[in-house]
Each structure stands twice: as structure tokens, then as C-alpha cells.
Write a protein that holds these residues in place. Structure first.
Motif, PDB file in Angstrom:
ATOM      1  N   GLY A  83      -4.707  29.589   5.302  1.00 61.65           N
ATOM      2  CA  GLY A  83      -3.818  29.288   4.180  1.00 61.65           C
ATOM      3  C   GLY A  83      -2.898  28.101   4.408  1.00 61.65           C
ATOM      4  N   THR A  84      -2.824  27.610   5.647  1.00 62.89           N
ATOM      5  CA  THR A  84      -1.960  26.448   5.897  1.00 62.89           C
ATOM      6  C   THR A  84      -2.583  25.213   5.257  1.00 62.89           C
ATOM      7  OG1 THR A  84      -3.028  26.029   8.031  1.00 62.89           O
ATOM      8  CG2 THR A  84      -1.008  27.335   8.065  1.00 62.89           C
ATOM      9  N   LYS A  85      -1.714  24.296   4.895  1.00 67.38           N
ATOM     10  CA  LYS A  85      -2.171  23.066   4.260  1.00 67.38           C
ATOM     11  C   LYS A  85      -1.744  21.884   5.118  1.00 67.38           C
ATOM     12  CE  LYS A  85      -1.596  25.069  -0.296  1.00 67.38           C
ATOM     13  NZ  LYS A  85      -2.492  24.815  -1.379  1.00 67.38           N
ATOM     14  N   LYS A  86      -2.601  20.859   5.146  1.00 66.01           N
ATOM     15  CA  LYS A  86      -2.268  19.686   5.937  1.00 66.01           C
ATOM     16  C   LYS A  86      -2.853  18.447   5.282  1.00 66.01           C
ATOM     17  CE  LYS A  86      -2.645  17.726  10.595  1.00 66.01           C
ATOM     18  NZ  LYS A  86      -1.685  16.718  10.392  1.00 66.01           N
ATOM     19  N   ALA A  87      -2.064  17.396   5.323  1.00 61.90           N
ATOM     20  CA  ALA A  87      -2.529  16.078   4.899  1.00 61.90           C
ATOM     21  C   ALA A  87      -1.500  15.082   5.408  1.00 61.90           C
ATOM     22  CB  ALA A  87      -2.622  16.002   3.381  1.00 61.90           C
ATOM     23  N   ASP A  88      -1.940  14.142   6.183  1.00 64.59           N
ATOM     24  CA  ASP A  88      -1.020  13.074   6.532  1.00 64.59           C
ATOM     25  C   ASP A  88      -1.782  11.796   6.785  1.00 64.59           C
ATOM     26  OD1 ASP A  88      -1.095  12.164   9.321  1.00 64.59           O
ATOM     27  OD2 ASP A  88      -0.254  14.098   9.899  1.00 64.59           O
ATOM     28  N   TRP A  89      -1.069  10.715   6.621  1.00 63.39           N
ATOM     29  CA  TRP A  89      -1.657   9.398   6.656  1.00 63.39           C
ATOM     30  C   TRP A  89      -1.269   8.626   7.916  1.00 63.39           C
ATOM     31  CZ3 TRP A  89      -5.382   6.875   4.446  1.00 63.39           C
ATOM     32  CH2 TRP A  89      -5.850   7.259   3.190  1.00 63.39           C
ATOM     33  N   ASP A  90      -0.690   9.280   8.920  1.00 64.81           N
ATOM     34  CA  ASP A  90      -0.162   8.561  10.080  1.00 64.81           C
ATOM     35  C   ASP A  90      -1.193   7.636  10.730  1.00 64.81           C
ATOM     36  OD1 ASP A  90       2.029  10.105   9.484  1.00 64.81           O
ATOM     37  OD2 ASP A  90       2.311  10.878  11.513  1.00 64.81           O
ATOM     38  N   VAL A  91      -2.390   8.131  10.973  1.00 65.10           N
ATOM     39  CA  VAL A  91      -3.404   7.307  11.643  1.00 65.10           C
ATOM     40  C   VAL A  91      -3.875   6.189  10.715  1.00 65.10           C
ATOM     41  CG1 VAL A  91      -5.716   7.288  12.656  1.00 65.10           C
ATOM     42  CG2 VAL A  91      -4.144   9.142  13.212  1.00 65.10           C
ATOM     43  N   GLY A  92      -4.131   6.510   9.455  1.00 59.10           N
ATOM     44  CA  GLY A  92      -4.585   5.501   8.501  1.00 59.10           C
ATOM     45  C   GLY A  92      -3.569   4.390   8.304  1.00 59.10           C
ATOM     46  N   LEU A  93      -2.318   4.763   8.142  1.00 59.66           N
ATOM     47  CA  LEU A  93      -1.255   3.779   7.969  1.00 59.66           C
ATOM     48  C   LEU A  93      -1.133   2.911   9.229  1.00 59.66           C
ATOM     49  CD1 LEU A  93       2.195   4.377   6.361  1.00 59.66           C
ATOM     50  CD2 LEU A  93       2.002   3.112   8.479  1.00 59.66           C
ATOM     51  N   SER A  94      -1.189   3.541  10.390  1.00 57.08           N
ATOM     52  CA  SER A  94      -1.077   2.791  11.652  1.00 57.08           C
ATOM     53  C   SER A  94      -2.227   1.799  11.820  1.00 57.08           C
ATOM     54  CB  SER A  94      -1.040   3.747  12.845  1.00 57.08           C
ATOM     55  OG  SER A  94       0.129   4.533  12.795  1.00 57.08           O
ATOM     56  N   LEU A  95      -3.432   2.230  11.500  1.00 56.09           N
ATOM     57  CA  LEU A  95      -4.590   1.329  11.604  1.00 56.09           C
ATOM     58  C   LEU A  95      -4.456   0.156  10.643  1.00 56.09           C
ATOM     59  CD1 LEU A  95      -7.527   3.854  12.010  1.00 56.09           C
ATOM     60  CD2 LEU A  95      -6.779   2.142  13.674  1.00 56.09           C
ATOM     61  N   ILE A 106       0.854  -1.194   0.000  1.00 54.89           N
ATOM     62  CA  ILE A 106       0.000   0.000   0.000  1.00 54.89           C
ATOM     63  C   ILE A 106       0.885   1.237   0.000  1.00 54.89           C
ATOM     64  CG2 ILE A 106      -1.846   1.271   1.165  1.00 54.89           C
ATOM     65  CD1 ILE A 106      -2.556  -1.386   2.645  1.00 54.89           C
ATOM     66  N   ALA A 107       0.596   2.161  -0.910  1.00 54.42           N
ATOM     67  CA  ALA A 107       1.283   3.451  -0.931  1.00 54.42           C
ATOM     68  C   ALA A 107       0.271   4.506  -0.499  1.00 54.42           C
ATOM     69  CB  ALA A 107       1.816   3.756  -2.327  1.00 54.42           C
ATOM     70  N   TYR A 108       0.645   5.276   0.493  1.00 54.17           N
ATOM     71  CA  TYR A 108      -0.213   6.330   1.040  1.00 54.17           C
ATOM     72  C   TYR A 108       0.208   7.642   0.388  1.00 54.17           C
ATOM     73  CZ  TYR A 108      -1.272   2.647   4.285  1.00 54.17           C
ATOM     74  OH  TYR A 108      -1.668   1.443   4.815  1.00 54.17           O
ATOM     75  N   VAL A 109      -0.691   8.214  -0.416  1.00 56.57           N
ATOM     76  CA  VAL A 109      -0.356   9.398  -1.201  1.00 56.57           C
ATOM     77  C   VAL A 109      -1.322  10.540  -0.925  1.00 56.57           C
ATOM     78  CG1 VAL A 109       0.780   8.074  -3.035  1.00 56.57           C
ATOM     79  CG2 VAL A 109      -1.655   8.568  -3.214  1.00 56.57           C
ATOM     80  N   ILE A 110      -0.853  11.733  -1.253  1.00 59.17           N
ATOM     81  CA  ILE A 110      -1.653  12.949  -1.070  1.00 59.17           C
ATOM     82  C   ILE A 110      -1.948  13.546  -2.437  1.00 59.17           C
ATOM     83  CG2 ILE A 110      -1.676  15.275  -0.039  1.00 59.17           C
ATOM     84  CD1 ILE A 110      -1.532  12.948   2.037  1.00 59.17           C
ATOM     85  N   ARG A 111      -3.206  13.871  -2.674  1.00 57.48           N
ATOM     86  CA  ARG A 111      -3.570  14.554  -3.913  1.00 57.48           C
ATOM     87  C   ARG A 111      -3.482  16.051  -3.655  1.00 57.48           C
ATOM     88  NH1 ARG A 111      -8.073  12.163  -5.404  1.00 57.48           N
ATOM     89  NH2 ARG A 111      -7.208  11.035  -7.170  1.00 57.48           N
ATOM     90  N   ALA A 112      -2.554  16.701  -4.349  1.00 59.65           N
ATOM     91  CA  ALA A 112      -2.334  18.137  -4.160  1.00 59.65           C
ATOM     92  C   ALA A 112      -2.560  18.899  -5.471  1.00 59.65           C
ATOM     93  CB  ALA A 112      -0.926  18.388  -3.648  1.00 59.65           C
TER      94      ALA A 112
END
Length: 165
Positions: A86-98, A50-56
Motif C-alpha cells: 500500500g505504500t506509494k513512491k515516486a521521485d525524480w532525484d536520479v532523473g533530475l540529477s542526470l 524542466i518541471a519534474y512532476v508526479i501523476r497521482a
């Protein structure tokens, strides 16, 4: 410590954002995900990749997501969030951990491809549950506590010609 053998069931979870930023900031290059997956599996039985990616909304990202799928990764995509300030955020830490905890009962080895120290507690938990944990990351941007929490660490920067495009 769990040894490596061909019948081992392996899951590979790749933190694509972490890899991208490490490879770009250190080498101005992209990661070779095919070589990465091959090394992670090492002739064992691949259960999930599984690759955890961000759509930007960057120009080539859809082609990148398709390439990951062609290589053998399942992609989990999260849209980047832009806040009122204006700040941007996206992370997969919780999803990857689960996903890692859920997969733990179905694999012998979990290969985490990241340098993010936030995953050190996850590694300790998985090892306590009897899962062999291997980490692949760029040494200089991999948290020491993450390296210490694993059974094995592969420094991608020691084999740039293999792991970078």
C-alpha cells in the motif's frame, strides 16, 4: 564564483513535488510557476526549463501540467507507484540529477528549484565543473547542506506575495 550577466545561458530544473508539499504544508497555497521562472532566469538566456512532476490521478493535475507547459516549462511526468503493502513512491532525484549533469556542458548557470538536501552533492559537482548553481526554495524546508552547496539561495518564503498564488 561565476557572476551574473545577460548573456548567461540558464537552465531551470523544478522539483514540483518538493515545492508543492512545502507550499501546502507551510502556507496552504500553490506556487506561482510563472513568477518562479521569471525570477530564476533574471533576464538571462533561458536554455531549458524542466518541471519534474508526479501523476497521482488527482482531479486538476492534467490542467496543472498544461499550465506548466504554457508558462514555458517542459514537463517530465512519472506515474506514482503503489506497492503491494500500500505504500506509494515516486521521485525524480536520479532523473533530475542526470539532466543537470547532461545540461552542465550547455549552460553557465543551473537554477535548482527544490529544498531537497539530496541534491547538495549534485550542486557541489556542478560547481566543481564550473557551472554557477542557484537554488530557490522555501527557507524553513530547505536543507542547510543544500544552501551551503550553492552559489546563491533565494528563499521563496521571504516573497510569498510574489511566489505563491
Amino acid at each position: 564564483m561565476v557572476s551574473i550577466h545577460p548573456a548567461q545561458r540558464v537552465a531551470v530544473l523544478a522539483d514540483a513535488q518538493n515545492l508543492y508539499h512545502s507550499a501546502q504544508s507551510q502556507f496552504s497555497q500553490n506556487v506561482d510557476y510563472a513568477a518562479l521562472l521569471e525570477k530564476a532566469v533574471q533576464d538571462r538566456e533561458l536554455t531549458r526549463a524542466i518541471a519534474y512532476v508526479i501523476r497521482a490521478d488527482s482531479p486538476d493535475e492534467e490542467r496543472f501540467f498544461e499550465a506548466l507547459t504554457d508558462i514555458g516549462f517542459e514537463t517530465k511526468i512519472k506515474d506514482i507507484k503503489t506497492f503491494a503493502d500500500g505504500t506509494k513512491k515516486a521521485d525524480w532525484d536520479v532523473g533530475l540529477s542526470l539532466d543537470a549533469v547532461t545540461l552542465a556542458d550547455h549552460v553557465d548557470t543551473l537554477v535548482l528549484v527544490t529544498g531537497d538536501g539530496d541534491f547538495s552533492r549534485l550542486c557541489s559537482h556542478l560547481r566543481h565543473e564550473g557551472v554557477r548553481v542557484e537554488v530557490m526554495g522555501f527557507g524553513s524546508s530547505t536543507a542547510e547542506e543544500l544552501i551551503e552547496a550553492t552559489d546563491s539561495f533565494i528563499d521563496l518564503s521571504e516573497r510569498k506575495e510574489t511566489f505563491l498564488l
